[in-house]
Write a protein that holds these residues in place. Structure first.
Motif, short mmCIF file in Angstrom:
data_model
loop_
_atom_site.label_atom_id
_atom_site.label_comp_id
_atom_site.label_asym_id
_atom_site.label_seq_id
_atom_site.Cartn_x
_atom_site.Cartn_y
_atom_site.Cartn_z
N GLY A 114 3.15 -31.99 5.18
CA GLY A 114 4.38 -31.37 5.65
C GLY A 114 4.60 -31.38 7.15
N ARG A 115 3.69 -32.01 7.92
CA ARG A 115 3.82 -32.03 9.38
C ARG A 115 3.89 -33.48 9.87
N ARG A 116 4.77 -33.74 10.82
CA ARG A 116 4.98 -35.08 11.33
C ARG A 116 3.87 -35.50 12.28
N TYR A 117 3.53 -36.78 12.24
CA TYR A 117 2.59 -37.38 13.17
C TYR A 117 3.04 -38.81 13.43
N VAL A 133 -1.11 -30.98 15.49
CA VAL A 133 -2.02 -30.83 14.34
C VAL A 133 -3.14 -31.85 14.48
N TRP A 134 -4.39 -31.42 14.28
CA TRP A 134 -5.54 -32.30 14.38
C TRP A 134 -5.42 -33.42 13.35
N ARG A 135 -5.43 -34.66 13.83
CA ARG A 135 -5.34 -35.84 12.97
C ARG A 135 -6.50 -36.77 13.30
N ALA A 142 -7.35 -36.36 17.37
CA ALA A 142 -6.75 -35.49 18.39
C ALA A 142 -5.57 -34.76 17.77
N SER A 143 -5.17 -33.68 18.41
CA SER A 143 -3.95 -32.99 17.98
C SER A 143 -2.80 -33.38 18.90
N GLY A 144 -3.14 -33.93 20.05
CA GLY A 144 -2.12 -34.36 21.01
C GLY A 144 -1.88 -35.84 20.96
N SER A 145 -1.42 -36.37 22.06
CA SER A 145 -1.03 -37.78 22.16
C SER A 145 -2.06 -38.54 22.97
N VAL A 146 -2.62 -39.60 22.37
CA VAL A 146 -3.70 -40.37 23.01
C VAL A 146 -3.56 -41.85 22.63
N ASP A 166 -6.31 -31.19 23.77
CA ASP A 166 -7.28 -30.18 24.19
C ASP A 166 -8.70 -30.55 23.78
N ARG A 167 -8.82 -31.43 22.79
CA ARG A 167 -10.11 -32.01 22.41
C ARG A 167 -9.86 -33.38 21.82
N LEU A 168 -10.87 -34.21 21.87
CA LEU A 168 -10.74 -35.61 21.46
C LEU A 168 -11.98 -36.01 20.69
#
Length: 170
Positions: A114-117, A133-135, A142-146, A166-168
């Motif tokens: 239900g969450r976009r990535y 969201v952690w993917r 990551a939960s961010g953009s990398v 915030d973490r990788l």
């Protein structure tokens, strides 16, 4: 090495980098190629352009394109509903897309739980934006953009932390 992306950007650095890392590898795979097949997605499955125009299903803006090199692209241009792509596990939100190449290329802006990535897995790079969201795909989490690329000089990789990381995990 690990680098943080530069500061402010008119459209936001995250959106700008998402566009760059997602458009360039995809466009390089279909540029100058004439589509081999164009179909429209319906509740009954994919139908031809002729059928879609006769039935009015083209208005749902769910399009499938196949190119002669084997690249397949599904685009959900529907502003109001998601599209569960036939014969895959991908759920495309409004204005989401999926591209699958024969060389293992995967690109999508899709829903998971239900969450976009956003994701690109290509020979050029791996890009991931978990949108909060952690993917975890292709050994990058990551939960961010990398973005992860092979280093231009010598061995190793280049990791670019774009925003919201915030973490990788590698």
């Amino acid at each position: 090495g690990i680098r943080r992306s530069p500061g402010p950007c008119p459209n936001g650095i995250r959106q700008t980098c998402r566009s760059y890392y997602m458009l360039q590898p995809l466009q390089s795979r279909y540029a100058m190629l004439k589509p081999q097949e164009i179909c429209y997605g319906t509740s009954r499955g994919l139908i031809s352009s002729s059928e879609a125009f006769q039935s009015g299903d083209w208005r749902n803006s769910k399009i499938f394109i196949r190119y002669p090199n084997g690249l397949r692209i599904w685009v959900n241009g529907n502003a109001g509903e998601s599209w569960l792509v036939p014969e895959t596990e991908y759920d495309l939100p409004p204005f989401g897309w999926l591209a699958l190449g024969t060389d293992g290329f995967i690109e999508c802006s899709a829903l998971l739980e239900g969450r976009r990535y956003d994701r690109v897995s290509s020979s050029e790079c791996i890009f991931l934006d978990g949108r909060g969201v952690w993917r975890n795909f292709d050994g990058v989490a990551a939960s961010g953009s990398v973005a992860v690329r092979r280093a231009k000089e010598g061995d190793g990789i280049s990791i670019i932390l774009i925003e919201g990381v915030d973490r990788l995990g590698i």
